[in-house]
Design a protein around this motif. Structure first.
Motif, short mmCIF file in Angstrom:
data_model
loop_
_atom_site.label_atom_id
_atom_site.label_comp_id
_atom_site.label_asym_id
_atom_site.label_seq_id
_atom_site.Cartn_x
_atom_site.Cartn_y
_atom_site.Cartn_z
N UNK A 4 -2.45 -3.24 -15.36
CA UNK A 4 -1.08 -2.80 -15.05
C UNK A 4 -0.84 -2.87 -13.54
N UNK A 5 0.42 -3.00 -13.19
CA UNK A 5 0.83 -2.88 -11.80
C UNK A 5 2.05 -1.98 -11.77
N UNK A 6 1.85 -0.74 -11.35
CA UNK A 6 2.95 0.19 -11.20
C UNK A 6 3.57 -0.02 -9.83
N UNK A 7 4.84 -0.33 -9.82
CA UNK A 7 5.54 -0.62 -8.57
C UNK A 7 6.63 0.41 -8.34
N UNK A 8 6.50 1.19 -7.29
CA UNK A 8 7.47 2.21 -6.93
C UNK A 8 8.13 1.88 -5.60
N UNK A 9 9.23 2.53 -5.32
CA UNK A 9 9.95 2.33 -4.05
C UNK A 9 10.16 0.85 -3.78
N UNK B 42 0.83 -1.20 0.00
CA UNK B 42 0.00 0.00 0.00
C UNK B 42 0.87 1.25 0.00
N UNK B 43 0.51 2.18 -0.86
CA UNK B 43 1.27 3.41 -0.97
C UNK B 43 2.45 3.32 -1.91
N UNK B 44 2.81 2.10 -2.33
CA UNK B 44 3.94 1.92 -3.25
C UNK B 44 3.50 1.36 -4.60
N UNK B 45 2.51 0.49 -4.60
CA UNK B 45 2.04 -0.15 -5.84
C UNK B 45 0.67 0.42 -6.21
N UNK B 46 0.43 0.49 -7.51
CA UNK B 46 -0.87 0.94 -8.02
C UNK B 46 -1.33 0.01 -9.12
#
Length: 122
Positions: A80-85, A65-69
Motif C-alpha cells: 500500500x501507499x497511503x498518501x496524505x496532504x 517524507x512525512x506525507x506518504x506511508x
C-alpha cells in the motif's frame, strides 16, 4: 514471473488523501522488496518509496517524507501507499515494482504494474 496490479488512483483536491494498493501474484510477495515510483508527463520515472520483505524497513524520497506511508500485508500479497496532504506536484502515474535488493533506481526493479493515475487539483 510476478504480476502486479495497482488500484486506488483518482482525482483529489490539494490537501486530500488517497491510498494506493498493489496486488501481487505469481510468487509470495514476502520474497522481494517492493517499491513505488511515479512518472509525470514529460518527466522521467522517479522513486517514491520502498519497503523491505518483512515491512520493517522503509525508504522515501524527500518530497514525500512525512506525507506518504508505504506498508505491506504479506498474507494478502499486497503493498500500500497511503498518501496524505497531497499537492498538485504529486500528480503522476504511480507504479509499483518488485526487486530482490533495496534500490531507488527504476532500472534495478524486475517486474512492474501497469500504473494508476493520481491527479491532484489545486
Amino acid at each position: 514471473q510476478v504480476q502486479l496490479v495497482e488500484s486506488g488512483g483518482g482525482l483529489v483536491q490539494a490537501g486530500g488523501s488517497l491510498r494506493l494498493s498493489c496486488a501481487a501474484s505469481g510468487r509470495p510477495s514476502s520474497s522481494y522488496y517492493m517499491g513505488w515510483f511515479r512518472q509525470a508527463p514529460g518527466k522521467e520515472r522517479e522513486f517514491v518509496a520502498a519497503i523491505s520483505r518483512s515491512g520493517s524497513t522503509t525508504w522515501y524520497t524527500d518530497p514525500v517524507k512525512g506525507r506518504f506511508t508505504i506498508s505491506r500485508d504479506n498474507a494478502k500479497n499486497t503493498v500500500y501507499l497511503q498518501m496524505n496532504s497531497l499537492k498538485p506536484e504529486d500528480t503522476a502515474i504511480y507504479y509499483c515494482a518488485t526487486n530482490r535488493v533495496p534500490s531507488e533506481r527504476a532500472a534495478a526493479y524486475d517486474y512492474w504494474g501497469q500504473g494508476t493515475q493520481v491527479t491532484v487539483s489545486s
